[in-house]
Structures are given as structure tokens and as C-alpha cells.
Design an enzyme around this catalytic site. Structure first.
Site, PDB file in Angstrom:
ATOM      1  N   LYS A  42      79.086 -55.924  22.594  1.00  0.00           N
ATOM      2  CA  LYS A  42      79.333 -55.522  21.213  1.00  0.00           C
ATOM      3  C   LYS A  42      78.159 -54.775  20.575  1.00  0.00           C
ATOM      4  O   LYS A  42      78.294 -54.210  19.490  1.00  0.00           O
ATOM      5  CB  LYS A  42      79.676 -56.741  20.371  1.00  0.00           C
ATOM      6  CG  LYS A  42      81.147 -57.108  20.467  1.00  0.00           C
ATOM      7  CD  LYS A  42      81.381 -58.418  21.076  1.00  0.00           C
ATOM      8  CE  LYS A  42      82.843 -58.821  21.074  1.00  0.00           C
ATOM      9  NZ  LYS A  42      83.113 -59.860  22.058  1.00  0.00           N
TER      10      LYS A  42
HETATM   11  C1  LIG Z   1      84.082 -60.090  22.831  1.00  0.00           C
HETATM   12  C2  LIG Z   1      83.954 -60.358  24.261  1.00  0.00           C
HETATM   13  C3  LIG Z   1      85.021 -60.180  25.155  1.00  0.00           C
HETATM   14  C4  LIG Z   1      86.400 -59.772  24.691  1.00  0.00           C
HETATM   15  O1  LIG Z   1      86.444 -58.480  24.160  1.00  0.00           O
HETATM   16  P1  LIG Z   1      87.676 -58.041  23.232  1.00  0.00           P
HETATM   17  O2  LIG Z   1      87.343 -56.706  22.737  1.00  0.00           O
HETATM   18  O3  LIG Z   1      87.729 -59.077  22.147  1.00  0.00           O
HETATM   19  O4  LIG Z   1      88.896 -58.082  24.087  1.00  0.00           O
HETATM   20  C5  LIG Z   1      84.799 -60.391  26.493  1.00  0.00           C
HETATM   21  N1  LIG Z   1      83.594 -60.804  26.948  1.00  0.00           N
HETATM   22  C6  LIG Z   1      82.560 -61.010  26.122  1.00  0.00           C
HETATM   23  C7  LIG Z   1      81.283 -61.483  26.686  1.00  0.00           C
HETATM   24  C8  LIG Z   1      82.691 -60.789  24.758  1.00  0.00           C
HETATM   25  O5  LIG Z   1      81.662 -60.997  23.938  1.00  0.00           O
END
Ligand SMILES: *Cc1c(COP(=O)(O)O)cnc(C)c1O
Length: 494
Positions: free
Chosen positions: A110
């Protein structure tokens, strides 16, 4: 760029409004009104840097922002904050290429979007003459919260309220948030799961509810992938991975490739779908779920049924039963029935389930494959890849790896595949230790050191360094208190 609500195409906002509001006034999500306008030929980007690719993607979604300004925003967002100048890194395994997305300041994927979001919000606020502070309200399944806190720390004119599920994130994820310094940040645990927290946040955003409850004058937006400014930057991963394969001669230009994506809120994989619609040669997007496999079931049957037990797993950031961004896929693939998506979302909130027509399912299945991993299969994947290829995966990535293996043996599909690695294994040291057959010792920081010692891989400094930091946030509330908590914190800063 004109953005429309997935629940009513006549509700439209411009790019800056979309960034500032995060969600449409009717509770729908925002998408470009005409997807042909975001087409982005990949050929000119094959030799480009990550920053250039990111800029090209953002330019499609937010053409109102001038190119020199975009350059400046990108420079400011990433300077000195990532371990690699390209923001991402790669590692080849025998059956796929791993795209490592955890080189940023909070060691999860993110970061790319959330380092940039403050710049985007600022640009939008200036453009729209917004003078009041913006409050970013976010529900997190573990990683968004920390990335948002880090991105917005001490950014003038902003404050952030993060809600995470009490005892529903990993010990390191919890420590990351609880120790977060910054004068404009609030972190609070909620007695409930991620779905409860996210629904409450969406409710807070419904303009009317908010105005009735809190009075006017507070400006809210979201750092979750319901915000298009959070979603769009993630499209860059797919172009970047494709370019790397072509550069190295592993893929011929125009040859289609697959991606496998560990999925929770359907944001990352939806970015992949948008990349495909923009013109990137993608064959299959493989949606990988953990034991909360509501999405996998949906992609197979066309029935979305969230009426099931919410399970806490070793991949907490995917512990989600209501995947917001699926709404965008439903809207894009709905065909002529303009009200269909609104109806389905209403069914979901009233009955916990909805069904799509066979034609729409077939259309979705042309691009999407799926699978899910049990806890045992996840641990097995971590262990085998460590033993056989000396590569250490976190549990989310391991879910993806397991699903990819199953997909490959089920279908015989030999297409070159990229596995998105979404977090550092050191965020989940105890589960990873356990998977590779070690007994985890001590607290989460001892375990991080233990994992590092055993594997010879250094833990990211952004994680090991947390040990020295004092705990600053320890609020715990009920879901029903979230609107009030948000209002009080927002008010306190005015
Ligand atoms: C947020 C996250 C996901 C899932 O991603 P989405 O966009 O919500 O489908 C998978 N793995 C990790 C480590 C995350 O932080």
C-alpha cells in the site's frame, strides 16, 4: 476527467472532487465515465523507469494535473523513502516471477499509493479552493492504516483517523500503528472485524448521514481503495512487471501474461483489471483468497454470499468478507442494465448475498481465475518454497503461490506469470517461523530477530526499529462509537 458512481451513472464528479470525496454521494464507488479515455499503450513504457510509468498512469486518470506538477508530486512522495529506486523489486522462482511490493516505508504494497495520496489531496484541495482541513478516515485490515499514517504524518491541513480490528491484525502490524508518531494522527482499535469497521466508515461518508450526525463543516475522505486516488497508482505495478519481463527477453512484446494477486478488498487485482482495459497484454488475473474465500466462490459460481463465519487467519490483511472493489468490476461488466449494480449492493447489505446473470459471470471468467488456500496449505507453501528455492514468503504471498500452483496443475496453463508479493515476511514472523518448522520464541521483535538469524535475511529497519518506540495509541472502542470518535478527533484539531 469525468467520474461516475457505480450505482447511478448520472451522478458525476470531476477528478479533483473524486479525490477529495473518496466515494460517490449515493454510496457508490467512482470510475471514469468512459474507460476508453484511460487507454495507455504500453510500448512507449517498456524502457521507462517506475516513476515514468507511474506518471503516465496518473496522467490518464487525472489529466487536469499538469505534467511538471505530477513530476514534482512523484519526486516528493518517494524521495528517500523506498529501499529501491524503482520502488519495487523482482525475484524469479521456478514457476513464476515474484514482484516484491514491500520495499516502502511500512513494508507492504500500500505504500506506493499512500505516499502519493497526500500530494494528490493537496493538489485537489488547492484546485477546489478548499481551505478547511481534510480528515482521512480509514478502516484497515492491517496494512493500509500504517501506510496512511506514515504518508500523512504531519502533513499540514490533514488529519488521519485509522480504525483497525481489535486483535485482528498481526503483532507487528499492531506495533506499527500503536507507536506511530505525528501530531495529526489518531489510531483506534474497534471491537469487531474489518468488515464491521469498513461498513461503519462507508456509513460515515454517506454525506447525509454525516451532516445529520455531525453538523456541516468537516471534510472527510478515504485512504482505502474505495478512493480512486488510492487505486489508480497501483496500476503501475502491472505495467512495471510487464516491462521488466520484456526488457529481459522473457516475454515478447504483445505476448500476454498472467498475474496472481493475494486478494482481500479486491483493490489490487482491480488495478490489474484496469491495466488490462488500458491495453496491457494480460491473459488471466488469478484471484487468490485465504480461508475467507467468498470471492473465490463468487468467481466460480456467480453467487456472492457473505453469510458465513469470519475467520482469523495468518494472512489478516485478506480477512475480508465484503470486498468493496468488486462493485467496480460488477459495474464495468454489467452491460446495458444500468441499475444492476445498485440492486446487487442493496441485496448484499440487506440479505448478505447477491447473484449475477450467467452472461456477466462468463464475461468475468474470461479474465478472472480463482482459488483459495487453507491455513495448512499457506504454511506448506512457505515451507516448500523456502526449502526448495531458498526464498522466504509472507503468508499473503504464500496464499497466492499456493493458488498459482493449483491453477497451473488444474489448467495446464503455461503462460508466464507474475506473483504479486504484498508484504514482508517479517511482518508475520511468528507464523513464518512456525511454517518453516521453527518454534517462535519471545515477543514479536525477538521473533523477527530469530527469523532473520535463521534465514540470513535482514529484517527491514522500518520494522525492527519499532522496538525502541513508545506506544502512543491504545484506544479501543465499539463499532457504534466510530462516528462519534471520528467527530471528536476531527473537532479537537479545529
Ligand atoms: C491489503 C493487502 C492485501 C489485499 O489487497 P486488496 O487490495 O485489499 O485486495 C493483500 N496482502 C497484503 C499484505 C495487504 O496488506
Amino acid at each position: 476527467m469525468k467520474y461516475c458512481s457505480t450505482r447511478n451513472a448520472t451522478i458525476c464528479l470531476d477528478s479533483f472532487q473524486a479525490i477529495l470525496q473518496g466515494i460517490a454521494p449515493d454510496g457508490g464507488l467512482l470510475l471514469p465515465a468512459d474507460l476508453r479515455e484511460i487507454r495507455l499503450p504500453y510500448e512507449p513504457l517498456l524502457q521507462a523507469t517506475s516513476q515514468q510509468i507511474l506518471k503516465a498512469v496518473l496522467n490518464r486518470f487525472f489529466p487536469e494535473i499538469q505534467i511538471p506538477q505530477l513530476d514534482e508530486m512523484i519526486r516528493k512522495s518517494y524521495k528517500g523513502r523506498f529501499e529501491t529506486s524503482e520502488l519495487v523489486s523482482f525475484h524469479d522462482l521456478s514457476n513464476c516471477r515474484v514482484l516484491e511490493l514491500f520495499r516502502g516505508p511500512t513494508a507492504a504494497f500500500k505504500d506506493v499509493a499512500l505516499c502519493l495520496l497526500p500530494q494528490m489531496l493537496h493538489a485537489a484541495a488547492v484546485e477546489k479552493g478548499v481551505t478547511e482541513d481534510v480528515t482521512v478516515v480509514t478502516a484497515t485490515s492491517g496494512d493500509t492504516g500504517k501506510a496512511a499514517l506514515e504518508g500523512f504524518r504531519d502533513v499540514p491541513g490533514t488529519r488521519v483517523v485509522v480504525f483497525y480490528p481489535y486483535q485482528g491484525v498481526s503483532a507487528v502490524q499492531q506495533a506499527q500503528m500503536a507507536t506511530q508518531p505525528g501530531s495529526n494522527l489518531f489510531v483506534c482499535a474497534v471491537r469487531g472485524n474489518f468488515d464491521d469497521a469498513q461498513s461503519a466508515v462507508k456509513q460515515i461518508f454517506r454525506v447525509n448521514t454525516w451532516e445529520n450526525a455531525m453538523g456541516k463543516g468537516l471534510r472527510l475522505t478515504s485512504a482505502n481503495s474505495i478512493n480512486i486516488a488510492r487505486l489508480a497508482p497501483q496500476i503501475f505495478y502491472y505495467y512495471r512487471a510487464y516491462a521488466s519481463l520484456v526488457q529481459e527477453g522473457q516475454t515478447k512484446p504483445d505476448e500476454k501474461i498472467n498475474f496472481v494477486v493475494p486478494t482481500g478488498n479486491f483493490g489490487n487485482i482491480l488495478a490489474g483489471y484496469l491495466a488490462k482495459r488500458m491495453g496491457l497484454p494480460i491473459h488471466k488475473l488469478i484471484c487468490a483468497s485465504n480461508a475467507n474465500h467468498v470471492l473465490s466462490d463468487f468467481l466460480r459460481t456467480g453467487v456472492y454470499d457473505a453469510r458465513r463465519d469470519f475467520l482469523r487467519t495468518s494472512s489478516p490483511s485478506m480477512d475480508i468478507l465484503i470486498s468493496s472493489n468488486l462493485e467496480r468490476l460488477l459495474y464495468i461488466t454489467a452491460g446495458a442494465d444500468e441499475k444492476a449494480t445498485a440492486r446487487r449492493m442493496q441485496n448484499l447489505s440487506q440479505t448478505g448475498r447477491f447473484t449475477i446473470e450467467p452472461e456477466q459471470l462468463a464475461l468475468i471468467q474470461e479474465t478472472f481465475a480463482d482459488g483459495w488456500a487453507t491455513e495448512e496449505q499457506t504454511a506448506d507453501a512457505i515451507r516448500t518454497v523456502w526449502e526448495q528455492e531458498h526464498y522466504l514468503m509472507d503468508p499473503h504471498t504464500a496464499v497466492g503461490f499456493h493458488v498459482l500452483q493449483a491453477y497451473q496443475s488444474e489448467t495446464g496453463d503455461q503462460t508466464k506469470t507474475v506473483l504479486l508479493s504484498t508484504a514482508s515476511p517479517f511482518k508475520f514472523s511468528s507464523d513464518v517461523l512456525c511454517a518453516i518448522g521453527e518454534q517462535a520464541q519471545g515477543d514479536e521483535f525477538d521473533q523477527m530477530e530469530q527469523l532473520s538469524r535463521i534465514t540470513g535475511i535482514p529484517a527491514p529497519v522500518c520494522l525492527s526499529g519499532l522496538r525502541q518506540l513508545p506506544v502512543l495509541h491504545n484506544d479501543v472502542i465499539d463499532v457504534e462509537q466510530m462516528p462519534d470518535y471520528t467527530a471528536r478527533r476531527a473537532e479537537a484539531m479545529r
